[in-house]
Design an enzyme around this catalytic site. Structure first.
Site, short mmCIF file in Angstrom:
data_model
loop_
_atom_site.label_atom_id
_atom_site.label_comp_id
_atom_site.label_asym_id
_atom_site.label_seq_id
_atom_site.Cartn_x
_atom_site.Cartn_y
_atom_site.Cartn_z
CD GLU A 298 -4.58 -5.78 2.58
OE1 GLU A 298 -5.36 -5.07 3.25
OE2 GLU A 298 -3.35 -5.78 2.74
CD GLU B 221 -2.97 -1.02 2.32
OE1 GLU B 221 -4.18 -1.10 2.07
OE2 GLU B 221 -2.51 -0.87 3.47
#
Length: 628
Positions: free
Chosen positions: A242, A165
């Protein structure tokens, strides 16, 4: 056509599909972290994954446990990542390997080791040379241990993630190139990927060098991310790295969850779009010890995570089948597997047995004075931070508590430069005068009139370093714990401190075991104190749950294993104890209680939680919703 990434590993892609061994592959994956689940239960969880229709398991790697201090590497027991990957392959699962070095994961400081903070100029997740040098040393040790387990070499690893991320934190894409280069130089051959949420994907585009994948809680976000990825290249397969089937809990807040209709809508949406998925988490496990992290967002406040990482996931913290698991199994079979000609799934393994061992007396304790007498304090003119403490070859204290002790003169008002991080109990001559924490606003305490030669003690708890911050914040580089700055009494700075690092490691626990000054009874005695009891198990141990009703706040050590924190503010009310941590016969339990003690503990056969707040989306306070 724009130049885009092309995999040279065993797993490739073409025309929007993954290809493995010359055949299309849709990845149906679930996250399970080896470091949150006792090794004896890995196979049980793998088999339950397979029975749900999954073909892949994904895991992070916690740098701060594998290299707790520089050059001291540990891959034993619950940290045996190689064995975890090997067993996954034996159970018919592929592996997505996400080695960080930053992992987020609701894990202390996102998995980065605290000794990096000894450098006052540290800039993590960047090409700051000392940080890169530390990452390189870790990867040079870690990666060669698993390269033979790549699919190209006959193993189960089919993909490896570059950082994590990153666009949510920085636009320094050069750092992604550095991490990629270190991975490749250490022998990684498989497909490389990145994962980003809705506002990170555009900030740090890396699609020429790794496959972009998405993180999202609903198809409202997912469709936007999938569209962005396909605009970069129609060759890219669509994957949500995710997909959050639940959420995590903070101390003092309601127990969170994601309702099944919202869960099934997102899972169905991904499958209907022809996508692949990784459920984060499929099985959450437990934040054993001091490893739970925390969140912080501007305009809000520090929010530490609880010991349980149940996550409202398809498999519970104890690995039990849930209604969400059963619904996931139905959807994956109908929408994901039957179109491929797979008409049935393996039988679901039974839940592991649980046992209520009942209530036992806690009859012995050591008062805090005795506990401190077993230690050699570190002397310092100033109240040093944990990470700057002259401890463990000068690399500081990683986790736990730290006690600051000083002799003071007469005065009434104690003041701090900053509120200690994260929670401080202030004692004068053994009497608790105040508690300061992340919600405190006043840096001054009226301690009443004290006389010359009084003893001041400040017990500070590191409640977990922040693991996720907003884009543009520098907070990750400032996550030092303890007392920062000076402590003054009536505006006069207090000097000459005795500092006790309370990390509850084996050396410290050994000193408790050797001590002969245990007292009784415990009930009603004010903390801090260390209490002791014994659980006798007659036959083969079963999973159980420790109910700490009547206790206030602290940690529990079972047979020298740190189970983690308890705290009466909730939402968790029990502590999960997997059977492999118990043994037939006598099991020693140590309780470090910070406030008020109770004379008993109970072992029950099911967890107790505060009332669950089931939502239709993840907690917006923990998942900012910038637009793209």
């Amino acid at each position: 056509m724009t130049e885009v990434y092309c995999s040279t590993g065993a797993l490739t892609f073409k025309d929007g599909n993954f290809i493995l061994d010359g055949k299309p592959l849709r990845i149906f994956s679930g996250t399970m972290h080896y470091f949150r689940v006792v090794p004896a239960y890995w196979r049980d969880r793998f088999r339950k994954m397979r029975a749900c229709g999954l073909n892949t398991v994904e895991t992070y790697v916690p740098w701060n446990l594998h290299e707790e201090y520089p050059g001291e590497f540990n891959y034993s027991g619950i940290l045996d990542v190689r064995e975890f990957i090997r067993q996954a392959g034996e159970e018919g699962l592929f592996v997505i390997f996400r080695p960080g070095p930053y992992i987020c994961a609701e894990w202390d400081w996102g998995g980065m080791p605290s000794w990096l903070l000894k450098d006052p100029d540290i800039k993590v997740r960047s090409n700051y040379p000392p940080y890169v040098e530390a990452v390189r040393r870790f990867y040079n040790d870690l990666i060669p241990r698993i390269t033979d387990l790549q699919r190209s070499n006959g193993g189960p690893i089919i993909a490896v993630q570059v950082e994590n991320e990153f666009g949510s934190y920085s636009t320094e894409v050069d750092h992604l190139h550095t991490i990629r280069e270190i991975l490749l130089n250490n022998g990684i051959k498989e497909l490389l990927l990145t994962s980003e949420n809705i506002f990170g994907l555009q900030r740090a585009p890396f699609y020429k060098y790794a496959l972009p994948t998405a993180n999202f809680p609903s198809m409202e976000d997912g469709s936007k991310l999938f569209r962005m990825i396909r605009e970069w290249s129609p060759e890219f397969p669509l994957m949500v790295m995710e997909f959050w089937p639940g959420w995590f809990d903070h101390w003092g807040q309601p127990h969170k969850g994601l309702d099944i209709p919202a869960f099934e809508a997102c899972l169905s949406g991904v499958l209907d779009a022809g996508g692949s998925f990784n459920m984060y988490m499929f099985h959450g496990g437990t934040n054993f010890g001091f490893m739970a992290g925390a969140n912080y967002f501007e305009g809000s406040h520090y929010k530490p995570d609880v010991t349980s990482y149940d996550y409202d996931a398809p498999l519970s913290e104890a690995g039990d089948i849930t209604p969400k698991y059963m619904r996931a199994r139905e959807i994956i079979l109908e929408k994901g597997l039957k179109p491929q000609g797979i008409m049935s799934l393996p039988e679901i393994p039974p839940n592991l047995p649980k046992k209520a061992y009942g209530k036992i007396a806690v009859s012995q304790y050591l008062d805090f004075r005795t506990v401190l007498s077993l230690m050699t304090p570190i002397t310092s003119t100033e109240p040093a931070l944990m990470e700057n403490l002259d401890y463990h070859q000068g690399y500081g204290q990683c986790f736990g508590y730290i006690l600051y002790q000083a002799e003071i003169q007469a005065g009434t008002e104690l003041s701090f430069t900053d509120i200690p991080k994260d929670r401080a109990q202030v004692f004068v001559n053994g009497e608790e005068k105040a508690v300061l924490d992340w919600l405190s606003t006043d840096k001054k305490i009226n301690i009443g009139q004290v006389s010359d030669g009084s003893s001041l003690e400040i017990l500070v708890e590191n409640h977990g370093r922040v693991n996720y911050i907003e884009y543009g914040s520098n907070r990750l580089n400032e996550e030092r714990k303890g007392i920062c700055g000076s402590v003054k009494l009536d505006e006069k700075e207090i000097k000459q401190w005795r500092i006790f690092p309370l990390d509850f490691k084996s050396k410290f626990l050994d000193s408790l075991h050797r001590c002969s000054n245990w007292k009784s009874p415990v009930e009603g005695v004010r903390g801090p104190l260390v209490a002791k009891t014994t659980l006798h198990v007659d036959s083969s141990p079963c999973d159980t749950f420790l109910d700490m009703k009547g206790w206030n706040k602290g940690i529990v050590i079972l047979n020298n294993f740190n189970l983690g924190r308890y705290w009466k503010v909730g939402p968790t009310r029990t502590m999960y104890i997997p059977a492999p941590l118990l043994k037939q016969g006598q099991n020693e339990i140590l309780i470090f209680e910070q406030h008020g003690s109770c004379g008993t503990v109970s072992f029950i056969d099911a967890p107790l939680l505060g009332e669950k707040v089931v939502t239709k989306e993840v907690d917006s306070a923990c998942y900012p919703t910038e637009s793209v």
